[in-house]
Design a protein around this motif. Structure first.
Motif, PDB file in Angstrom:
ATOM      1  N   LEU A   2      53.540  36.321  44.059  1.00  0.00           N
ATOM      2  CA  LEU A   2      52.903  37.765  43.549  1.00  0.00           C
ATOM      3  C   LEU A   2      52.858  38.222  42.185  1.00  0.00           C
ATOM      4  O   LEU A   2      51.897  38.646  41.639  1.00  0.00           O
TER       5      LEU A   2
ATOM      6  N   SER B  35      50.404  36.176  40.337  1.00  0.00           N
ATOM      7  CA  SER B  35      49.175  36.618  40.522  1.00  0.00           C
ATOM      8  C   SER B  35      48.840  37.995  39.757  1.00  0.00           C
ATOM      9  O   SER B  35      47.791  38.209  39.264  1.00  0.00           O
ATOM     10  N   VAL B  36      49.753  39.007  40.038  1.00  0.00           N
ATOM     11  CA  VAL B  36      49.656  39.968  38.927  1.00  0.00           C
ATOM     12  C   VAL B  36      49.384  39.701  37.377  1.00  0.00           C
ATOM     13  O   VAL B  36      48.837  40.275  36.892  1.00  0.00           O
TER      14      VAL B  36
ATOM     15  N   ASN C  40      44.633  45.708  41.861  1.00  0.00           N
ATOM     16  CA  ASN C  40      43.810  45.823  43.223  1.00  0.00           C
ATOM     17  C   ASN C  40      42.785  45.012  43.422  1.00  0.00           C
ATOM     18  O   ASN C  40      42.768  44.453  44.732  1.00  0.00           O
TER      19      ASN C  40
ATOM     20  N   ARG D 210      42.712  41.915  42.532  1.00  0.00           N
ATOM     21  CA  ARG D 210      43.298  40.710  42.826  1.00  0.00           C
ATOM     22  C   ARG D 210      43.949  40.685  44.134  1.00  0.00           C
ATOM     23  O   ARG D 210      43.988  39.815  44.979  1.00  0.00           O
ATOM     24  N   LEU D 211      44.586  41.835  44.566  1.00  0.00           N
ATOM     25  CA  LEU D 211      45.258  42.067  45.916  1.00  0.00           C
ATOM     26  C   LEU D 211      44.224  41.872  46.908  1.00  0.00           C
ATOM     27  O   LEU D 211      44.454  41.404  48.125  1.00  0.00           O
TER      28      LEU D 211
ATOM     29  N   MET E 133      49.304  45.625  52.919  1.00  0.00           N
ATOM     30  CA  MET E 133      49.444  46.855  51.779  1.00  0.00           C
ATOM     31  C   MET E 133      50.340  47.813  52.165  1.00  0.00           C
ATOM     32  O   MET E 133      51.195  48.495  51.404  1.00  0.00           O
TER      33      MET E 133
ATOM     34  N   LEU F 126      53.759  46.836  51.122  1.00  0.00           N
ATOM     35  CA  LEU F 126      53.884  47.029  49.512  1.00  0.00           C
ATOM     36  C   LEU F 126      54.380  48.482  49.341  1.00  0.00           C
ATOM     37  O   LEU F 126      55.383  48.937  48.369  1.00  0.00           O
TER      38      LEU F 126
END
Length: 154
Positions: free
Chosen positions: A14, A17-18, A105, A107-108, A124, A127
């Motif tokens: 994650l 990815s961020v 957001n 990407r998520l 979500m 998270l």
């Protein structure tokens, strides 16, 4: 039934990815973290930012130098204690942070599209729960730290 995965593997993936999402707005993860902290509590000092992010004050100074040079943050003297310098996010910094949040957001959302609707909603929500737990931990640490300081000053 889904196979259990190591949490560290998921967190690392994650984070990567961020980081890729942040590259689209030319922001590093450390810069993003510092801008985010500056919106939570204004105006903190470098030592407070370091504590909030669990990094060394020298790290804050180095990253903040770049954010100041980009006009995303400014350093100001504390009006109540001229020995202190506070860090204030500028309107440009707020705009950059908002743009970065949109990229994260997006990407998520891309990742969530690989799940069914219920799974995406649960992911979500998870998270948000981790955010609550981490924020609660930091508040408790700060309260304990301040309590210890008060005891020492007596």
């Amino acid at each position: 039934m889904a196979e259990a995965v190591e949490p560290g593997v998921v967190v690392a993936a994650l984070a990567k990815s961020v980081e890729h999402a942040l590259l689209r707005v030319e922001l590093t993860l450390p810069q993003y973290r510092m801008l985010s902290v500056l919106t939570v509590e204004e105006p903190p000092t470098a030592s407070r930012v370091a504590w909030m992010l669990s990094v060394m004050p020298a790290t804050v100074t180095a990253v903040m130098d770049g954010l100041v040079a980009g006009r995303y943050v400014r350093r100001e003297r504390d009006p109540h204690d001229r020995r202190k310098v506070t860090l204030v996010i500028t309107s440009e910094g707020r705009h950059l942070l908002a743009t970065a949040n949109e990229e994260i957001n997006r990407r998520l959302g891309e990742l969530a599209s690989l799940l069914d609707a219920e799974q995406a909603e649960r992911a979500m929500a998870a998270l948000s729960l981790w955010h609550e737990a981490l924020a609660g931990e930091k508040q408790a640490e700060w309260a304990a730290r301040e309590g210890a300081r008060r005891k020492e000053s007596r």
